[in-house]
Design an enzyme around this catalytic site. Structure first.
Site, PDB file in Angstrom:
ATOM      1  N   SER A 246      18.730  47.012  57.228  1.00 52.99           N
ATOM      2  CA  SER A 246      19.505  46.098  58.362  1.00 52.99           C
ATOM      3  C   SER A 246      20.610  45.890  56.886  1.00 52.99           C
ATOM      4  O   SER A 246      20.417  45.492  55.103  1.00 52.99           O
ATOM      5  CB  SER A 246      18.988  44.824  58.367  1.00 52.99           C
TER       6      SER A 246
ATOM      7  N   GLU B 129      22.858  52.869  53.320  1.00 55.48           N
ATOM      8  CA  GLU B 129      23.558  52.777  54.451  1.00 55.48           C
ATOM      9  C   GLU B 129      22.774  51.695  55.753  1.00 55.48           C
ATOM     10  O   GLU B 129      21.206  51.966  55.342  1.00 55.48           O
ATOM     11  CB  GLU B 129      23.069  54.313  55.450  1.00 55.48           C
TER      12      GLU B 129
ATOM     13  N   CYS C 140      21.929  54.007  64.063  1.00 56.42           N
ATOM     14  CA  CYS C 140      22.762  53.674  63.317  1.00 56.42           C
ATOM     15  C   CYS C 140      24.659  54.083  63.675  1.00 56.42           C
ATOM     16  O   CYS C 140      25.538  53.741  63.657  1.00 56.42           O
ATOM     17  CB  CYS C 140      23.064  53.280  61.729  1.00 56.42           C
TER      18      CYS C 140
HETATM   19  P1  NDP Z   1      15.036  46.442  57.800  1.00 55.46           P
HETATM   20  O1  NDP Z   1      16.310  46.100  56.922  1.00 55.46           O
HETATM   21  O2  NDP Z   1      14.231  44.873  57.430  1.00 55.46           O
HETATM   22  O3  NDP Z   1      14.306  47.300  57.279  1.00 55.46           O
HETATM   23  C1  NDP Z   1      14.853  48.310  56.893  1.00 55.46           C
HETATM   24  C2  NDP Z   1      13.533  49.003  55.659  1.00 55.46           C
HETATM   25  O4  NDP Z   1      13.816  48.067  54.567  1.00 55.46           O
HETATM   26  C3  NDP Z   1      12.197  48.909  55.924  1.00 55.46           C
HETATM   27  O5  NDP Z   1      11.159  50.042  54.985  1.00 55.46           O
HETATM   28  C4  NDP Z   1      11.237  47.682  55.671  1.00 55.46           C
HETATM   29  O6  NDP Z   1      10.269  47.541  55.270  1.00 55.46           O
HETATM   30  C5  NDP Z   1      12.188  47.246  53.822  1.00 55.46           C
HETATM   31  N1  NDP Z   1      12.272  46.254  53.391  1.00 55.46           N
HETATM   32  C6  NDP Z   1      12.196  44.947  54.608  1.00 55.46           C
HETATM   33  N2  NDP Z   1      12.781  43.684  53.465  1.00 55.46           N
HETATM   34  C7  NDP Z   1      12.967  44.337  51.658  1.00 55.46           C
HETATM   35  C8  NDP Z   1      13.131  43.661  51.203  1.00 55.46           C
HETATM   36  N3  NDP Z   1      12.882  42.699  50.533  1.00 55.46           N
HETATM   37  N4  NDP Z   1      13.338  44.666  49.964  1.00 55.46           N
HETATM   38  C9  NDP Z   1      12.451  46.379  49.831  1.00 55.46           C
HETATM   39  N5  NDP Z   1      12.806  46.652  50.910  1.00 55.46           N
HETATM   40  C10 NDP Z   1      12.528  45.738  52.162  1.00 55.46           C
HETATM   41  O7  NDP Z   1      15.377  46.689  58.698  1.00 55.46           O
HETATM   42  P2  NDP Z   1      14.531  46.505  60.259  1.00 55.46           P
HETATM   43  O8  NDP Z   1      13.502  47.126  60.487  1.00 55.46           O
HETATM   44  O9  NDP Z   1      13.816  44.666  60.611  1.00 55.46           O
HETATM   45  O10 NDP Z   1      15.783  45.982  61.729  1.00 55.46           O
HETATM   46  C11 NDP Z   1      16.139  45.266  61.776  1.00 55.46           C
HETATM   47  C12 NDP Z   1      17.999  45.549  61.814  1.00 55.46           C
HETATM   48  O11 NDP Z   1      18.484  46.442  60.934  1.00 55.46           O
HETATM   49  C13 NDP Z   1      17.826  47.104  62.939  1.00 55.46           C
HETATM   50  O12 NDP Z   1      17.449  45.127  64.042  1.00 55.46           O
HETATM   51  C14 NDP Z   1      19.292  47.285  62.997  1.00 55.46           C
HETATM   52  O13 NDP Z   1      20.046  46.193  63.286  1.00 55.46           O
HETATM   53  C15 NDP Z   1      18.700  47.438  61.570  1.00 55.46           C
HETATM   54  N6  NDP Z   1      18.561  49.169  61.086  1.00 55.46           N
HETATM   55  C16 NDP Z   1      19.598  49.707  60.827  1.00 55.46           C
HETATM   56  C17 NDP Z   1      18.857  51.122  60.857  1.00 55.46           C
HETATM   57  C18 NDP Z   1      20.368  52.158  60.118  1.00 55.46           C
HETATM   58  O14 NDP Z   1      19.933  53.235  60.689  1.00 55.46           O
HETATM   59  N7  NDP Z   1      21.221  51.932  59.051  1.00 55.46           N
HETATM   60  C19 NDP Z   1      17.591  51.862  60.529  1.00 55.46           C
HETATM   61  C20 NDP Z   1      16.650  50.223  60.957  1.00 55.46           C
HETATM   62  C21 NDP Z   1      17.514  48.910  61.366  1.00 55.46           C
HETATM   63  P3  NDP Z   1       8.720  46.493  56.514  1.00 55.46           P
HETATM   64  O15 NDP Z   1       9.653  48.163  57.219  1.00 55.46           O
HETATM   65  O16 NDP Z   1       7.658  46.184  55.838  1.00 55.46           O
HETATM   66  O17 NDP Z   1      10.287  45.044  56.629  1.00 55.46           O
END
Ligand code: NDP
Length: 483
Positions: free
Chosen positions: A227, A248, A282
């Protein structure tokens, strides 16, 4: 009690201080397993070991590295059915998509296996007499990979494969919602002929282990998909150590449907782009920008198509759209449905909880009509099986609307007009553009990434990956005069 699936830390399988449950979003009574959560000391230990292993790996001959990557890729392709089933069970995409994802992930490894042999540099004459220059790429060092749940195997693989190919060590923090696919890929990688600790798996919460990883001074580069808010936090952490970063972060992709296009093609492209992967991509087509001359006919077929989609258990025959990944994501989706209606959009179909024989997060594909591009449902990434139709009067207005977004990952046009298709390809402000194809679905041998809030840093995939996973060295050589 299930066995605990462990992390792979400093070259050994290791339990953590605690573990989490992983449940099937198609049927929450199905416990997939318990998964260890790495602690901060384990992270420090694995980073130390990764540094040593990286130097050893970089010194491996290129054919030895190639064989490692080829073995990983071949095994994934051979086991696509089994590993795809596991992926679909924990993420919720239909089995065909899960199988396809694992196969594609294998192809990233075989592609980069071949790249191991293509590490060509450049040479030049110096402006100084008798001096020659060679420019070559060296590994960047220890790479942190932070990956999302929506493509748990493919996204991680398109980062891990080039990282290894170009001689780096990898510490992987997968999404905590999809740990089983991460353990399965790790089991394949660590069985190969690689130095101890070259590859680590550190499952755990993003806010704790993920945050510590991206703040760590021992990390040389971070590749992240997820995100925007988390991406911005990672960039802030990375800059404190001047760590290289690539991110990304999703999008608000638009498909422009022109009055000269093939209407049936437009409908199938829109349905696939909007609802494939339950809209959790995405690259999903979440804004459907439709010329007024075909708007009503398009909408009629689109709504009929969405209503006909079979939503069901990811592993059941005939399912076209699986459940939403989690209770949290489901709640956010329903909030967006309410928000769209409060903004004045008309919900033509779907967007509702479905009662099914299994206790899962089932939502019907939803289509909003009469929307404007300034509504929040057209500005924010929903990551849901929801699409909004925006009616426009001309091609120029369609293009302007496509480009009116903070994001810029993919965009597409359905048209038979070569001049429009060409103009669109050249003027859509996105990193990927498609003509008569869904906005989702890309190849592995060409660059992938976007503009605006969608991406930051060098492009991923294909040869572009070398920009991120290597650093350039320019050598000046004065050989002297032969005696
Ligand atoms: P996040 O951005 O929270 O998670 C993506 C990854 O980052 C996961 O491995 C997560 O771990 C990790 N992460 C979260 N917080 C931190 C941090 N502070 N430092 C380092 N790594 C971290 O996405 P979500 O899974 O919460 O999804 C929320 C929204 O994000 C979705 O609704 C969508 O809009 C967007 N998203 C976009 C994606 C894309 O393909 N561009 C993919 C996924 C989500 P953990 O799982 O343990 O939280």
């Amino acid at each position: 009690m299930s066995d605990i699936n462990r992390n792979f830390v400093a070259g050994e399988w290791a339990s953590g201080a605690q573990e989490i449950e992983n449940r099937n979003p198609s049927d929450t009574t199905d416990l997939i397993g318990l998964f260890a959560q790495a602690d901060l000391d384990q992270l420090d230990a694995t980073l130390d070991q990764a540094r040593k292993a990286q130097a050893e790996w970089a010194a491996f001959g290129m054919e030895r590295k190639q064989a490692v990557l080829m073995n990983i890729g071949n095994e994934m392709m051979q086991r696509a059915e089994e590993l795809g089933r596991l992926l679909s069970r924990e993420e919720g995409k239909p089995l065909a998509e899960g199988r396809g994802e694992v196969y594609r992930a294998g192809q990233f490894f075989t592609y980069y296996a071949a790249e191991c042999l293509r590490q060509l540099g450049e040479n030049a004459d110096s402006v100084r007499d008798g001096v020659e220059i060679d420019v070559r790429r060296e590994p960047v060092g220890v790479v942190a990979v932070v990956s999302p749940w929506n493509f748990p195997t493919a996204t991680a693989s398109w980062k891990i494969a080039p990282a290894l190919c170009y001689g780096n060590a990898v510490v992987w923090k997968p999404a905590n919602i999809t740990p089983a696919s991460a353990v399965a890929l790790t089991e394949i990688i660590v069985r190969q002929d690689i130095p101890k600790g070259l590859f680590s798996l550190v499952m755990g919460a993003g806010s704790t282990i993920g945050q510590r990883l991206v703040e760590h001074p021992s990390v040389d580069a971070i590749s992240f998909t997820g995100s925007v808010p988390v991406g911005k936090g990672i960039a802030t952490a990375a800059i404190q150590n001047l760590t290289k970063v690539q991110m990304e972060m999703g999008s608000k992709n638009a498909l422009a449907v022109m009055e000269d296009g093939d209407l049936d093609l437009a409908v199938s492209v829109a349905l696939g782009g909007a609802f494939g992967g339950t809209g959790q991509k995405c690259t999903a087509s979440s804004r459907l920008i439709v010329h007024a001359a075909v708007h009503d006919a398009f909408v009629e077929k689109l709504v009929a198509g969405a209503q006909a989609m079979k939503v069901g258990h990811a592993l059941h025959e005939g399912t076209q759209m699986g459940p939403v990944v989690s209770a949290q994501q489901f709640k956010e989706n329903l909030d967006y449905v309410a928000l769209g209606q409060s903004e004045g959009a008309e919900l033509a179909c779907g967007g509702a909880r479905l009662d099914m024989p299994h206790d899962g997060f089932y939502m019907s594909p939803g289509i909003f009509l009469n929307t404007t591009n300034d509504m929040r449902i057209n500005r924010e990434e929903m990551f849901a099986p929801l699409a909004a139709v925006i009616k426009v009067e001309s091609y120029d207005q369609a293009l302007a609307t496509v480009n009116d977004t903070n994001f810029g990952l993919t965009s597409g046009i359905v048209t038979r007009d070569l001049a429009r298709a060409t103009h669109f390809r050249r003027n859509a402000r996105t990193g990927v553009v498609t003509v008569n194809l869904p906005t989702a679905g890309t190849d592995y041998h060409v660059p992938f990434g976007g503009r605006g809030d969608s991406s930051y840093g060098p492009r991923e995939q294909g040869k572009s990956a070398a920009e991120f996973y290597t650093t350039v060295k320019t050598a000046y050589i004065s050989a002297g005069v032969p005696t």
